[in-house]
Design a protein around this motif. Structure first.
Motif, PDB file in Angstrom:
ATOM      1  N   ARG A 209      14.427  26.030 -39.360  1.00 20.29           N
ATOM      2  CA  ARG A 209      15.099  25.126 -40.308  1.00 20.29           C
ATOM      3  C   ARG A 209      14.064  24.362 -41.122  1.00 20.29           C
ATOM      4  O   ARG A 209      13.033  23.941 -40.585  1.00 20.29           O
ATOM      5  N   LEU A 210      14.359  24.204 -42.416  1.00 19.48           N
ATOM      6  CA  LEU A 210      13.481  23.450 -43.307  1.00 19.48           C
ATOM      7  C   LEU A 210      14.151  22.145 -43.710  1.00 19.48           C
ATOM      8  O   LEU A 210      15.329  22.132 -44.075  1.00 19.48           O
ATOM      9  N   VAL A 211      13.426  21.057 -43.622  1.00 17.71           N
ATOM     10  CA  VAL A 211      13.911  19.747 -44.048  1.00 17.71           C
ATOM     11  C   VAL A 211      12.871  19.151 -44.992  1.00 17.71           C
ATOM     12  O   VAL A 211      11.765  19.675 -45.128  1.00 17.71           O
ATOM     13  N   ASP A 212      13.221  18.050 -45.643  1.00 16.95           N
ATOM     14  CA  ASP A 212      12.308  17.467 -46.633  1.00 16.95           C
ATOM     15  C   ASP A 212      10.960  17.087 -46.039  1.00 16.95           C
ATOM     16  O   ASP A 212       9.934  17.144 -46.725  1.00 16.95           O
ATOM     17  N   TYR A 213      10.958  16.697 -44.761  1.00 17.51           N
ATOM     18  CA  TYR A 213       9.725  16.187 -44.159  1.00 17.51           C
ATOM     19  C   TYR A 213       8.955  17.217 -43.329  1.00 17.51           C
ATOM     20  O   TYR A 213       7.930  16.901 -42.726  1.00 17.51           O
ATOM     21  N   GLY A 214       9.438  18.463 -43.304  1.00 16.17           N
ATOM     22  CA  GLY A 214       8.699  19.472 -42.548  1.00 16.17           C
ATOM     23  C   GLY A 214       9.531  20.684 -42.186  1.00 16.17           C
ATOM     24  O   GLY A 214      10.550  20.978 -42.818  1.00 16.17           O
ATOM     25  N   ALA A 215       9.105  21.380 -41.127  1.00 17.68           N
ATOM     26  CA  ALA A 215       9.786  22.610 -40.693  1.00 17.68           C
ATOM     27  C   ALA A 215       9.936  22.612 -39.183  1.00 17.68           C
ATOM     28  O   ALA A 215       8.996  22.264 -38.457  1.00 17.68           O
ATOM     29  N   LEU A 225       8.193  20.566 -34.321  1.00 15.42           N
ATOM     30  CA  LEU A 225       8.180  20.130 -35.716  1.00 15.42           C
ATOM     31  C   LEU A 225       6.779  20.214 -36.298  1.00 15.42           C
ATOM     32  O   LEU A 225       5.821  19.674 -35.729  1.00 15.42           O
ATOM     33  N   ALA A 226       6.680  20.897 -37.426  1.00 18.69           N
ATOM     34  CA  ALA A 226       5.444  20.909 -38.201  1.00 18.69           C
ATOM     35  C   ALA A 226       5.686  20.017 -39.411  1.00 18.69           C
ATOM     36  O   ALA A 226       6.519  20.335 -40.266  1.00 18.69           O
ATOM     37  N   LEU A 231       1.615  21.893 -43.051  1.00 18.62           N
ATOM     38  CA  LEU A 231       2.061  23.233 -43.432  1.00 18.62           C
ATOM     39  C   LEU A 231       1.009  24.012 -44.221  1.00 18.62           C
ATOM     40  O   LEU A 231       0.962  25.231 -44.168  1.00 18.62           O
ATOM     41  N   SER A 232       0.185  23.299 -44.962  1.00 19.17           N
ATOM     42  CA  SER A 232      -0.817  23.967 -45.790  1.00 19.17           C
ATOM     43  C   SER A 232      -1.987  23.029 -46.031  1.00 19.17           C
ATOM     44  O   SER A 232      -1.846  21.803 -45.962  1.00 19.17           O
ATOM     45  N   TRP A 233      -3.145  23.608 -46.328  1.00 13.10           N
ATOM     46  CA  TRP A 233      -4.318  22.796 -46.654  1.00 13.10           C
ATOM     47  C   TRP A 233      -4.159  22.156 -48.025  1.00 13.10           C
ATOM     48  O   TRP A 233      -4.803  21.155 -48.332  1.00 13.10           O
ATOM     49  N   GLU A 234      -3.307  22.732 -48.847  1.00 11.91           N
ATOM     50  CA  GLU A 234      -3.058  22.169 -50.169  1.00 11.91           C
ATOM     51  C   GLU A 234      -1.815  21.290 -50.125  1.00 11.91           C
ATOM     52  O   GLU A 234      -0.999  21.384 -49.214  1.00 11.91           O
ATOM     53  N   ARG A 235      -1.668  20.445 -51.114  1.00 14.24           N
ATOM     54  CA  ARG A 235      -0.524  19.537 -51.160  1.00 14.24           C
ATOM     55  C   ARG A 235       0.768  20.330 -51.349  1.00 14.24           C
ATOM     56  O   ARG A 235       0.855  21.216 -52.209  1.00 14.24           O
ATOM     57  N   VAL A 236       1.792  20.005 -50.534  1.00 12.30           N
ATOM     58  CA  VAL A 236       3.076  20.708 -50.569  1.00 12.30           C
ATOM     59  C   VAL A 236       4.179  19.736 -50.981  1.00 12.30           C
ATOM     60  O   VAL A 236       4.329  18.666 -50.381  1.00 12.30           O
ATOM     61  N   LYS A 237       4.934  20.097 -52.012  1.00 10.32           N
ATOM     62  CA  LYS A 237       6.031  19.234 -52.458  1.00 10.32           C
ATOM     63  C   LYS A 237       7.238  19.361 -51.540  1.00 10.32           C
ATOM     64  O   LYS A 237       7.904  18.377 -51.227  1.00 10.32           O
ATOM     65  N   HIS A 238       7.533  20.589 -51.120  1.00 11.23           N
ATOM     66  CA  HIS A 238       8.666  20.842 -50.219  1.00 11.23           C
ATOM     67  C   HIS A 238       8.315  22.026 -49.325  1.00 11.23           C
ATOM     68  O   HIS A 238       7.668  22.978 -49.773  1.00 11.23           O
ATOM     69  N   VAL A 267       0.816  24.521 -38.949  1.00 11.73           N
ATOM     70  CA  VAL A 267       0.613  25.871 -39.476  1.00 11.73           C
ATOM     71  C   VAL A 267      -0.773  25.978 -40.083  1.00 11.73           C
ATOM     72  O   VAL A 267      -1.476  26.967 -39.901  1.00 11.73           O
ATOM     73  N   LYS A 268      -1.185  24.939 -40.793  1.00 16.89           N
ATOM     74  CA  LYS A 268      -2.449  25.021 -41.524  1.00 16.89           C
ATOM     75  C   LYS A 268      -3.658  25.159 -40.607  1.00 16.89           C
ATOM     76  O   LYS A 268      -4.675  25.744 -40.998  1.00 16.89           O
ATOM     77  N   GLU A 269      -3.552  24.635 -39.371  1.00 16.37           N
ATOM     78  CA  GLU A 269      -4.690  24.725 -38.451  1.00 16.37           C
ATOM     79  C   GLU A 269      -4.989  26.159 -38.032  1.00 16.37           C
ATOM     80  O   GLU A 269      -6.049  26.448 -37.476  1.00 16.37           O
ATOM     81  N   THR A 270      -4.041  27.068 -38.271  1.00 14.95           N
ATOM     82  CA  THR A 270      -4.265  28.478 -37.939  1.00 14.95           C
ATOM     83  C   THR A 270      -4.787  29.258 -39.142  1.00 14.95           C
ATOM     84  O   THR A 270      -5.049  30.455 -39.035  1.00 14.95           O
ATOM     85  N   LEU A 271      -4.899  28.585 -40.288  1.00 17.55           N
ATOM     86  CA  LEU A 271      -5.340  29.232 -41.513  1.00 17.55           C
ATOM     87  C   LEU A 271      -6.767  28.810 -41.855  1.00 17.55           C
ATOM     88  O   LEU A 271      -7.205  27.718 -41.469  1.00 17.55           O
TER      89      LEU A 271
END
Length: 379
Positions: A209-215, A225-226, A231-238, A267-271
């Protein structure tokens, strides 16, 4: 055989028949034998004065094309006595008997704490209508999933496991719950997961499930909860910009709290970290060129390359003492700096304009001295 003995035997048979007749009452369910069947009805012997016809609409629901599709001669069936007497001997219903039997079965399921299959038929206000053992049941929206479901129509046509939570035969009301089963399953899985999982592990997960504050990501039956920042090393809007429901991903377990049953994931720590990848292209002592992108009270930030910045501390902006960065540089200026320090743990790069100028001046002096020495040697 004397007439007296025959009278006694006849009287006994009448009394036995009368005793059997006492069990045949309106509003009860009795067993009968099918003695004749045609397209429109079946004649059933329930031990009454005559065989009673049962129309096909009372043999099965929905109404069959022919009574012969439901029963055959010799079948033992249970029927509900709606009435007795009249030209046909009474009115019987196998449909109602089946329903009464189904209600008993449902009550036994509830009493024994068992589950039962429910076929979802339609969405109504507040929940779903389902068929259970031929009965109409209702699953409130709050009892369908562990979380809020905006569109319940996705369940129509599905068969799911449920438990009865309210049975009212008088009002013909049957309330069902799937959520309670899911909660029990989740509790068991949580116990298993929390007994083995530890912070620092990398595991497989599925985006639930995806919500505004994470996944929320399922890692073997338990959701972690992530946060959107993980979620990413770059800035994520949603979260939907980088993930989709059902996607399988590797996740790093940041924290495990068995008391609150919470798991924090990343998620980003695995990338690969793009900052570290870019940092590998530079070394302490390098002279590089970049653009001033931001001024602060403690210095100025220079863009080394897109998405990769370094800090020029106040004391490294020029060779004189200054109070504000704009006394030495301005946003948009292109400057040459020397890489002083690369801190991979804190992801910071320290730069210096001063030292780059000193090195440049020293290089000029050295070049001049070498040129003079060659000239002197040539003379």
């Amino acid at each position: 055989m004397s007439d007296d003995i025959k009278k006694v035997e006849d009287m006994g048979a009448l009394l036995e028949e009368a005793g059997d007749m006492e069990d045949i009452k309106e509003g009860t369910v009795v067993e009968g034998t099918v003695v004749q069947v045609n397209r429109n009805e079946a004649f059933v012997d329930i031990g009454y004065k005559q065989e009673i016809p049962v129309p096909k609409r009372e043999l099965a629901s929905p109404e069959p094309e022919s009574a012969e599709d439901v029963v055959k001669v010799g079948d033992k069936i249970e029927v509900y006595i709606q009435s007795l007497g009249g030209e046909n001997g009474g009115a019987l219903s196998k449909v109602k008997a089946d329903r009464m039997s189904a209600w008993k079965d449902i009550e036994a399921v509830k009493e024994n704490g068992e589950t039962i299959d429910a076929r979802i038929n339609q969405v109504v206000k507040g929940g779903l209508v389902a068929s259970v053992c031929g009965l109409r049941g209702f699953i409130p929206a709050s009892q369908m999933e562990l979380h809020f479901v905006k569109d319940l129509s996705v369940y129509v046509g599905q068969t799911v496991k449920v438990i009865p939570i309210e049975i009212n035969l008088g009002k013909q009301r049957l309330i069902l719950s799937r959520r309670q089963l899911l909660e029990e399953e989740r509790s068991k899985k949580q116990d298993e997961i929390f007994s083995t999982i530890e912070a620092g592990q990398t595991v497989k997960g599925t985006v639930k499930r995806l919500v505004d504050y994470g996944a929320f990501i399922d890692i073997g039956g338990v959701d972690g909860l992530a946060h959107i920042s993980d979620l990413s090393w770059e800035r994520v809007k949603h979260p939907s910009d980088v993930l989709k429901v059902g996607e399988e991903v590797d996740v790093f377990v940041k924290n495990v709290d068995p008391d609150s049953k919470r798991i924090s994931l990343s998620v980003k720590e695995t990338l690969p970290d793009p900052w570290l990848e870019k940092a590998e292209n530079y070394h302490e002592g390098d002279h590089i060129e970049g653009k001033i992108i931001k001024l602060t009270d403690f210095g100025a930030f220079m863009e080394i390359e897109p998405g990769f910045d370094g800090l020029i501390p106040m004391g490294e902006l020029c060779d004189r003492r200054i109070e504000h960065a704009d006394e030495a540089v301005h946003t948009g200026d292109i400057v040459v700096v020397k890489v002083m320090k690369i801190d991979t743990k804190r992801k910071r790069i320290s730069l210096s304009i001063n030292r780059a100028k000193r090195d440049a001046d020293a290089a000029i002096v050295k070049s001049y001295q070498e040129s003079q020495a060659k000239n002197e040697a040539a003379e």
